[in-house]
Design an enzyme around this catalytic site. Structure first.
Site, mmCIF file in Angstrom:
data_model
loop_
_atom_site.group_PDB
_atom_site.id
_atom_site.type_symbol
_atom_site.label_atom_id
_atom_site.label_comp_id
_atom_site.label_asym_id
_atom_site.label_seq_id
_atom_site.Cartn_x
_atom_site.Cartn_y
_atom_site.Cartn_z
ATOM 1 N N SER A 213 34.867 -39.255 67.287
ATOM 2 C CA SER A 213 33.738 -39.961 67.299
ATOM 3 C C SER A 213 33.321 -41.214 67.425
ATOM 4 O O SER A 213 32.730 -41.475 67.801
ATOM 5 C CB SER A 213 33.003 -39.134 65.697
ATOM 6 N N HIS B 95 37.366 -31.310 66.226
ATOM 7 C CA HIS B 95 37.133 -32.690 64.922
ATOM 8 C C HIS B 95 36.970 -31.956 64.227
ATOM 9 O O HIS B 95 37.590 -31.595 63.419
ATOM 10 C CB HIS B 95 37.077 -33.336 66.002
ATOM 11 N N HIS C 188 47.458 -32.557 63.698
ATOM 12 C CA HIS C 188 46.213 -33.966 63.196
ATOM 13 C C HIS C 188 46.694 -35.010 64.223
ATOM 14 O O HIS C 188 48.677 -35.367 64.436
ATOM 15 C CB HIS C 188 46.889 -35.167 62.372
ATOM 16 N N ARG D 76 43.392 -37.828 52.355
ATOM 17 C CA ARG D 76 42.018 -37.194 52.160
ATOM 18 C C ARG D 76 41.948 -35.900 51.475
ATOM 19 O O ARG D 76 41.569 -35.515 50.308
ATOM 20 C CB ARG D 76 40.936 -37.540 53.282
ATOM 21 N N ASP E 50 39.860 -31.725 56.387
ATOM 22 C CA ASP E 50 39.064 -31.124 56.304
ATOM 23 C C ASP E 50 39.465 -29.772 55.898
ATOM 24 O O ASP E 50 38.784 -28.749 55.795
ATOM 25 C CB ASP E 50 39.104 -30.106 58.414
HETATM 26 N N1 CMX Z 1 47.540 -25.073 64.138
HETATM 27 C C1 CMX Z 1 48.521 -23.911 65.778
HETATM 28 N N2 CMX Z 1 49.235 -24.836 66.521
HETATM 29 C C2 CMX Z 1 48.552 -26.106 66.889
HETATM 30 C C3 CMX Z 1 48.331 -26.908 65.836
HETATM 31 C C4 CMX Z 1 47.656 -25.789 64.559
HETATM 32 N N3 CMX Z 1 46.848 -26.360 63.568
HETATM 33 N N4 CMX Z 1 48.380 -27.765 65.812
HETATM 34 C C5 CMX Z 1 48.794 -28.464 66.678
HETATM 35 N N5 CMX Z 1 49.082 -27.095 67.124
HETATM 36 C C6 CMX Z 1 50.036 -26.996 68.745
HETATM 37 C C7 CMX Z 1 48.862 -27.454 69.748
HETATM 38 O O1 CMX Z 1 47.620 -26.625 69.906
HETATM 39 C C8 CMX Z 1 49.790 -27.818 70.872
HETATM 40 O O2 CMX Z 1 50.067 -26.711 71.713
HETATM 41 P P1 CMX Z 1 50.076 -26.235 73.014
HETATM 42 O O3 CMX Z 1 51.114 -27.769 73.162
HETATM 43 O O4 CMX Z 1 50.281 -24.944 73.293
HETATM 44 O O5 CMX Z 1 49.107 -26.933 73.582
HETATM 45 C C9 CMX Z 1 51.174 -28.282 69.851
HETATM 46 O O6 CMX Z 1 50.942 -27.524 68.566
HETATM 47 C C10 CMX Z 1 51.573 -29.866 70.126
HETATM 48 O O7 CMX Z 1 50.033 -30.384 68.811
HETATM 49 P P2 CMX Z 1 50.216 -31.771 68.625
HETATM 50 O O8 CMX Z 1 50.297 -32.434 69.085
HETATM 51 O O9 CMX Z 1 50.809 -31.202 67.180
HETATM 52 O O10 CMX Z 1 49.132 -32.088 68.201
HETATM 53 P P3 CMX Z 1 47.668 -32.728 68.866
HETATM 54 O O11 CMX Z 1 47.234 -33.869 68.561
HETATM 55 O O12 CMX Z 1 47.481 -31.900 70.485
HETATM 56 O O13 CMX Z 1 45.914 -31.612 67.994
HETATM 57 C C11 CMX Z 1 44.918 -31.493 66.663
HETATM 58 C C12 CMX Z 1 45.408 -32.472 67.018
HETATM 59 C C13 CMX Z 1 43.878 -32.151 64.954
HETATM 60 C C14 CMX Z 1 43.806 -31.198 67.327
HETATM 61 C C15 CMX Z 1 45.963 -30.330 65.951
HETATM 62 O O14 CMX Z 1 46.869 -30.290 64.959
HETATM 63 C C16 CMX Z 1 44.519 -29.245 65.584
HETATM 64 O O15 CMX Z 1 44.235 -27.871 66.773
HETATM 65 N N6 CMX Z 1 44.494 -28.671 64.293
HETATM 66 C C17 CMX Z 1 43.358 -27.447 64.141
HETATM 67 C C18 CMX Z 1 42.768 -28.137 64.494
HETATM 68 C C19 CMX Z 1 42.106 -28.701 62.900
HETATM 69 O O16 CMX Z 1 41.810 -29.259 61.998
HETATM 70 N N7 CMX Z 1 41.066 -30.438 63.088
HETATM 71 C C20 CMX Z 1 40.839 -31.572 62.599
HETATM 72 C C21 CMX Z 1 41.669 -32.753 62.835
HETATM 73 C C22 CMX Z 1 40.865 -33.753 61.646
HETATM 74 C C23 CMX Z 1 39.893 -34.200 62.285
HETATM 75 O O17 CMX Z 1 39.519 -34.928 63.461
HETATM 76 O O18 CMX Z 1 38.859 -34.314 61.641
#
Ligand code: CMX
Length: 436
Positions: free
Chosen positions: A241, A271, A318, A327, A373
């Site tokens: 964002s 996000h 994250h 947070r 979140d």
């Molecule tokens: N549950 C299951 N799998 C997860 C996970 C979770 N909460 N977090 C990461 N992973 C997985 C990823 O999907 C990825 O899998 P693939 O290799 O199969 O694609 C793997 O673990 C590696 O990911 P990462 O490097 O640890 O995390 P990223 O930097 O790619 O992504 C984020 C970060 C936030 C998108 C991810 O942790 C996620 O999807 N979390 C759940 C959604 C969430 O809570 N988002 C809010 C973030 C805060 C905000 O911006 O508001």
């Protein structure tokens, strides 16, 4: 000229000339390099932008001008009897890099109340779209409907000089922040409370007045709104964002257009929308288990089932953080103090014990800990704000404080149009072959 604008004008002029000298003397210095993995990995960690208002450390979490969230809770001014910081104070800190005193934040509260009036036709714009349109879509439309009032856009049309960009951007940032709670509360009350709207109370501070317009006038909810609006405000510049607001702003789109674009990024489930997804997923779990207070084994089974279905656990993980999000911790401390007996809050605390080892066990998740979140929805449910599709709008109102103060800095420093270089995968394969 108001006191905050004058301070910002002086500080930004000084930094602008310092940075000009730095670019002249050190412009060819290498700060970072980019790997193939980073190009395919969402540009994680590539240092390539300037963001003055905050900085994110993977271990310590977010620092606003060097102040952590516990520091903010301790040092930012509070209103009589409240234990939580005023978001007005954080905006001041981010904009000019100094902690304000009580008189200064009181001035800012009054200034935002003075600028908060929303012309009637803007509500008519919202009234013309179906009530069940997602609140984030309504919010973006609401922000865009305010754009007609942009000082930057009208002065640019008249032929504004580059050196005045920051001044007009400051006016837009202040006006927009002042009006956002009114727009957001209008969306909430029209979507979920039969259009029964609540008049603003100009005597309340910005966060408490927002709580009031949502419909809960308890001291604890006012305090939670002050805390919520403070901790969601900024997370350095690379998050989706903030970066979107910055990118669009770099074209000299005004604050309204830039912020609306940022909100469309916040509306994504990876996000900001994760705050709605968390509570939706918790409700689904309680429904499927048929009880409001499952034990850890039952929760673990549901977590595993979610993963087996190929979904992520919302509120966990994250892109930068590698420890529990401060947070999250700030909200946990708030909940421990004010609503420790709430069943839904206790589910969130059990998840905190159950989820990280399961995610670690997958062997690929870089951060198994909760993010911001993971906690907010449970507290909002306790306070009666149960309509979770609205939650990302709350995040968006807060995020305005960070991205709009950063936009003022971008205009004041004269940062240029963003235009990184892209390459095709064919170019990349050739490049690697030639290296070999
Ligand atoms: N549950 C299951 N799998 C997860 C996970 C979770 N909460 N977090 C990461 N992973 C997985 C990823 O999907 C990825 O899998 P693939 O290799 O199969 O694609 C793997 O673990 C590696 O990911 P990462 O490097 O640890 O995390 P990223 O930097 O790619 O992504 C984020 C970060 C936030 C998108 C991810 O942790 C996620 O999807 N979390 C759940 C959604 C969430 O809570 N988002 C809010 C973030 C805060 C905000 O911006 O508001």
């Amino acid at each position: 000229m108001d006191q905050l604008k004058q301070k910002f004008g002086e500080k930004s002029a000084t930094l602008k000339s310092e940075l000009r000298a730095l670019i002249k003397s050190n412009g060819q210095e290498l700060v970072d390099q980019v790997s193939v993995a980073q190009m395919f990995g969402g540009m994680r960690g590539v240092k390539s932008m300037i963001w003055e208002t905050s900085n994110l450390d993977p271990i310590e979490g977010i620092k606003f001008r060097g102040y952590s969230i516990p520091d903010l809770r301790e040092h930012l001014p509070k209103i009589n009897g409240s234990t939580e910081p005023l978001p007005e104070g954080l905006f001041w800190l981010m904009l000019v890099g100094e902690l304000p005193n009580e008189k200064e934040v009181a001035w800012l509260s009054d200034e935002w109340a003075r600028r908060s009036a929303i012309p009637e036709y803007k509500f008519k714009t919202l009234d013309s779209i179906p009530k069940d349109t997602h609140p984030m879509t309504q919010f973006t439309i609401g922000v865009l409907s305010l754009q007609k009032g942009s000082v930057f856009a009208s002065k640019y049309f008249e032929g504004m000089a580059k050196d005045d960009y920051w001044d007009a951007s400051y006016e837009d940032a202040m006006d927009l922040i002042a009006k956002l709670p009114g727009i957001a509360a209008y969306i909430y009350r029209r979507s979920f409370h039969d259009n029964h709207h609540i008049e603003a109370n100009g005597k309340l501070d910005w966060g408490a007045n927002f709580g009031h317009m949502l419909g809960n006038d308890t001291a604890d909810f006012y305090d939670y709104m002050r805390l919520y609006m403070t901790i969601h405000a900024d997370h350095e510049g690379g998050n989706a964002s903030a970066h979107t607001t910055h990118l669009v702003g770099s074209t000299l789109s005004d604050a309204y257009l830039s912020f609306a674009a940022g909100m469309t990024a916040l509306a994504g489930p990876l996000h900001g929308l994760a705050n709605q997804e968390v509570i939706k997923w918790i409700f689904e779990m309680l429904d499927s288990l048929g009880k409001p207070n499952p034990n850890k084994e039952e929760i673990a089974a549901f977590v595993n089932r979610t993963l087996d279905e190929g979904k992520v656990i919302p509120g966990y993980g994250h892109a930068v953080l590698r420890e529990p999000d401060p947070r999250f911790t700030a909200q946990r401390l708030f909940a421990e103090k004010h609503l420790a007996s709430s069943e839904i809050v206790q589910v969130v605390w059990k998840l905190f014990e159950v989820v990280p080892p399961i995610l670690e066990g997958l062997g690929k998740v870089k951060n198994p800990w909760p993010n911001v979140d993971a906690h907010s929805g449970s507290i909002l449910v306790h306070f009666g704000v149960k309509e979770f599709t609205f939650y990302t709008v709350l995040f968006g109102v807060s995020r305005a404080l960070g991205v709009l103060s950063a936009l003022c800095w971008s205009r004041a420093l004269g940062l240029p149009l963003e235009r990184p270089k892209s390459v095709t995968s064919k170019w990349l394969k050739n490049f690697i072959d030639q290296k070999k």
